[in-house]
Design a protein around this motif. Structure first.
Motif, PDB file in Angstrom:
ATOM      1  N   GLY A   1       0.817  -1.245   0.190  1.00  0.00           N
ATOM      2  CA  GLY A   1       0.000   0.458  -0.477  1.00  0.00           C
ATOM      3  C   GLY A   1       0.723   1.464   0.227  1.00  0.00           C
ATOM      4  N   SER A   2       1.532   1.280  -0.668  1.00  0.00           N
ATOM      5  CA  SER A   2       2.450   2.800  -0.576  1.00  0.00           C
ATOM      6  C   SER A   2       1.721   3.275  -1.190  1.00  0.00           C
ATOM      7  CB  SER A   2       4.417   2.279  -1.142  1.00  0.00           C
ATOM      8  OG  SER A   2       4.822   1.716  -0.088  1.00  0.00           O
ATOM      9  N   LEU A   3       1.879   3.262  -2.283  1.00  0.00           N
ATOM     10  CA  LEU A   3       0.822   4.268  -3.182  1.00  0.00           C
ATOM     11  C   LEU A   3       0.105   4.577  -2.652  1.00  0.00           C
ATOM     12  CD1 LEU A   3       0.687   5.702  -6.035  1.00  0.00           C
ATOM     13  CD2 LEU A   3      -0.560   3.867  -7.054  1.00  0.00           C
ATOM     14  N   THR A   4      -0.822   4.439  -1.624  1.00  0.00           N
ATOM     15  CA  THR A   4      -1.821   4.513  -1.177  1.00  0.00           C
ATOM     16  C   THR A   4      -1.816   5.296  -0.289  1.00  0.00           C
ATOM     17  OG1 THR A   4      -3.498   2.381  -2.003  1.00  0.00           O
ATOM     18  CG2 THR A   4      -4.570   3.844  -0.529  1.00  0.00           C
ATOM     19  N   SER A   5      -0.422   5.016   0.853  1.00  0.00           N
ATOM     20  CA  SER A   5      -0.695   5.797   1.546  1.00  0.00           C
ATOM     21  C   SER A   5       0.107   7.832   1.238  1.00  0.00           C
ATOM     22  CB  SER A   5       0.789   4.849   2.085  1.00  0.00           C
ATOM     23  OG  SER A   5       0.007   4.101   3.382  1.00  0.00           O
ATOM     24  N   TRP A   6       0.847   6.969   0.041  1.00  0.00           N
ATOM     25  CA  TRP A   6       1.498   8.257  -0.751  1.00  0.00           C
ATOM     26  C   TRP A   6       0.174   9.541  -1.176  1.00  0.00           C
ATOM     27  CZ3 TRP A   6       0.282  10.532  -5.092  1.00  0.00           C
ATOM     28  CH2 TRP A   6       0.672  11.796  -6.101  1.00  0.00           C
ATOM     29  N   GLY A   7      -1.339   8.532  -1.811  1.00  0.00           N
ATOM     30  CA  GLY A   7      -2.482   9.941  -1.904  1.00  0.00           C
ATOM     31  C   GLY A   7      -2.983  10.500  -0.747  1.00  0.00           C
ATOM     32  N   LYS A   8      -2.877   9.767   0.285  1.00  0.00           N
ATOM     33  CA  LYS A   8      -3.528   9.993   1.222  1.00  0.00           C
ATOM     34  C   LYS A   8      -2.998  11.302   2.436  1.00  0.00           C
ATOM     35  CE  LYS A   8      -5.407   6.137   2.884  1.00  0.00           C
ATOM     36  NZ  LYS A   8      -5.886   4.827   3.837  1.00  0.00           N
ATOM     37  N   THR A   9      -2.018  11.107   2.218  1.00  0.00           N
ATOM     38  CA  THR A   9      -0.890  11.784   2.342  1.00  0.00           C
ATOM     39  C   THR A   9      -0.954  12.724   1.474  1.00  0.00           C
ATOM     40  OG1 THR A   9       0.964  10.585   3.610  1.00  0.00           O
ATOM     41  CG2 THR A   9       1.765  13.160   3.464  1.00  0.00           C
ATOM     42  N   ARG A  10      -0.813  12.893   0.241  1.00  0.00           N
ATOM     43  CA  ARG A  10      -1.546  14.241  -0.676  1.00  0.00           C
ATOM     44  C   ARG A  10      -2.227  14.761  -0.260  1.00  0.00           C
ATOM     45  NH1 ARG A  10       0.935  15.789  -5.559  1.00  0.00           N
ATOM     46  NH2 ARG A  10      -0.284  16.532  -7.122  1.00  0.00           N
ATOM     47  N   THR A  11      -2.264  16.386  -0.939  1.00  0.00           N
ATOM     48  CA  THR A  11      -3.150  18.046  -0.332  1.00  0.00           C
ATOM     49  C   THR A  11      -3.866  17.449  -1.632  1.00  0.00           C
ATOM     50  OG1 THR A  11      -1.664  19.185  -0.191  1.00  0.00           O
ATOM     51  CG2 THR A  11      -2.715  18.479   2.408  1.00  0.00           C
ATOM     52  N   ALA A  12      -3.330  17.394  -2.345  1.00  0.00           N
ATOM     53  CA  ALA A  12      -3.816  18.331  -3.981  1.00  0.00           C
ATOM     54  C   ALA A  12      -4.694  17.251  -4.087  1.00  0.00           C
ATOM     55  CB  ALA A  12      -2.792  18.032  -4.988  1.00  0.00           C
ATOM     56  N   ASP A  13      -5.198  17.287  -5.414  1.00  0.00           N
ATOM     57  CA  ASP A  13      -6.900  16.722  -5.392  1.00  0.00           C
ATOM     58  C   ASP A  13      -6.782  15.698  -6.821  1.00  0.00           C
ATOM     59  OD1 ASP A  13      -8.416  17.606  -3.767  1.00  0.00           O
ATOM     60  OD2 ASP A  13      -9.557  19.887  -5.266  1.00  0.00           O
ATOM     61  N   SER A  14      -5.567  15.529  -6.976  1.00  0.00           N
ATOM     62  CA  SER A  14      -5.349  15.134  -8.321  1.00  0.00           C
ATOM     63  C   SER A  14      -4.028  15.119  -8.529  1.00  0.00           C
ATOM     64  CB  SER A  14      -5.901  15.535  -9.964  1.00  0.00           C
ATOM     65  OG  SER A  14      -5.116  16.606 -10.590  1.00  0.00           O
ATOM     66  N   PRO A  15      -3.326  13.453  -8.977  1.00  0.00           N
ATOM     67  CA  PRO A  15      -3.913  12.410  -9.730  1.00  0.00           C
ATOM     68  C   PRO A  15      -4.770  11.864  -8.541  1.00  0.00           C
ATOM     69  CG  PRO A  15      -2.207  11.934  -9.183  1.00  0.00           C
ATOM     70  CD  PRO A  15      -1.783  13.354  -8.764  1.00  0.00           C
ATOM     71  N   ALA A  16      -5.960  11.032  -9.046  1.00  0.00           N
ATOM     72  CA  ALA A  16      -6.762  10.263  -8.187  1.00  0.00           C
ATOM     73  C   ALA A  16      -6.202   8.778  -7.647  1.00  0.00           C
ATOM     74  CB  ALA A  16      -7.508   9.767  -9.343  1.00  0.00           C
ATOM     75  N   VAL A  17      -6.488   8.620  -6.428  1.00  0.00           N
ATOM     76  CA  VAL A  17      -5.735   7.435  -5.948  1.00  0.00           C
ATOM     77  C   VAL A  17      -6.710   6.479  -5.376  1.00  0.00           C
ATOM     78  CG1 VAL A  17      -3.402   6.531  -4.173  1.00  0.00           C
ATOM     79  CG2 VAL A  17      -3.601   8.890  -5.455  1.00  0.00           C
ATOM     80  N   ASP A  18      -6.104   4.775  -6.072  1.00  0.00           N
ATOM     81  CA  ASP A  18      -7.160   4.090  -5.258  1.00  0.00           C
ATOM     82  C   ASP A  18      -6.232   2.999  -5.126  1.00  0.00           C
ATOM     83  OD1 ASP A  18      -8.994   3.063  -3.528  1.00  0.00           O
ATOM     84  OD2 ASP A  18     -11.075   3.721  -4.899  1.00  0.00           O
ATOM     85  N   ALA A  19      -7.277   2.116  -4.350  1.00  0.00           N
ATOM     86  CA  ALA A  19      -6.694   0.539  -4.016  1.00  0.00           C
ATOM     87  C   ALA A  19      -7.272  -0.466  -4.841  1.00  0.00           C
ATOM     88  CB  ALA A  19      -6.263  -0.161  -2.574  1.00  0.00           C
TER      89      ALA A  19
END
Length: 214
Positions: A42-60
């Motif tokens: 889940g490294s990518l998902t963790s990056w997405g949760k840390t991110r404040t910008a709306d894009s790019p969209a991230v999901d598992a």
């Protein structure tokens, strides 16, 4: 819509880092990008949760739901999907390979990493999937002997995209902040290399993405 899968049997080759940085570079070039995490770590998902910008969209997503997820993403107008996978063979990696228009195989310029890419390459050949190698985490000078040796070895197995990506602190710092290197340090060498790599992949391997062709 084009699907790019980041795959290699060797852990630590930088799949997630390349995926997020290329995703942001692709958006800056006009694409609408969705990132999907197939790695249980889940490294990518963790990056997405840390991110404040709306894009790019991230999901598992799980391998069983990947096809349905890609169809839904395409209906929502995305032009590029990038799939992150684990550093080992398994159902998720196989599903990502089969779904891809292009598979990116990152490799550090070490003997162990370069050798490990052969299994991934062989699997992709068996599936008749398009692929390209990316030399990643190179010494500061991409013309150094170790990087050049790695490139020559990879070129014996297939195409190697340019440029090679250097090993710099920018990548680690950006990941901690939920950013890409182009956001952390837009004028830095890493940002320029990533932007150039995206243009290489798009021009030479993906064709027309802007109109949603797949």
């Amino acid at each position: 819509m084009k699907v790019i899968s980041f795959v290699t049997q060797k852990g630590g080759a930088g799949k997630t880092t390349l995926a997020v940085c290329l995703a942001v570079a692709a958006e800056a070039a006009g694409e609408k990008v969705f990132l999907l995490d197939l790695d249980p770590q889940g490294s990518l998902t963790s990056w997405g949760k840390t991110r404040t910008a709306d894009s790019p969209a991230v999901d598992a997503v799980t391998p069983a739901k990947l096809t349905a997820a890609l169809s839904a993403i395409e209906r929502n107008g995305y032009t590029v999907v990038m799939l992150d996978t684990a550093g080992a063979d398994g159902p998720a990696t196989t599903a990502a390979m089969r779904s891809a228009d292009l598979c990116v195989i990152p490799s550090r310029p070490t003997a162990f990493d370069v050798r490990a890419t052969k299994t991934t390459r062989d699997n992709l050949e068996t599936m008749s999937r398009d692929y390209v190698f990316v030399l990643n985490q190179c010494p500061p000078s991409s013309r150094g002997s170790r990087a050049m040796d790695g490139k020559r070895t990879l070129e014996m197995m297939g195409l190697v995209a340019s440029p090679a990506i250097g090993s710099r602190v920018d990548f680690q710092e950006a990941a901690l902040q939920g950013l890409s290197v182009s956001e952390l340090n837009p004028s830095g060498k890493s940002a320029h290399e990533i932007a150039e790599l995206w243009q290489t992949l798009k021009k030479n391997h993906l064709g027309d993405t802007a109109h949603g062709k797949r």
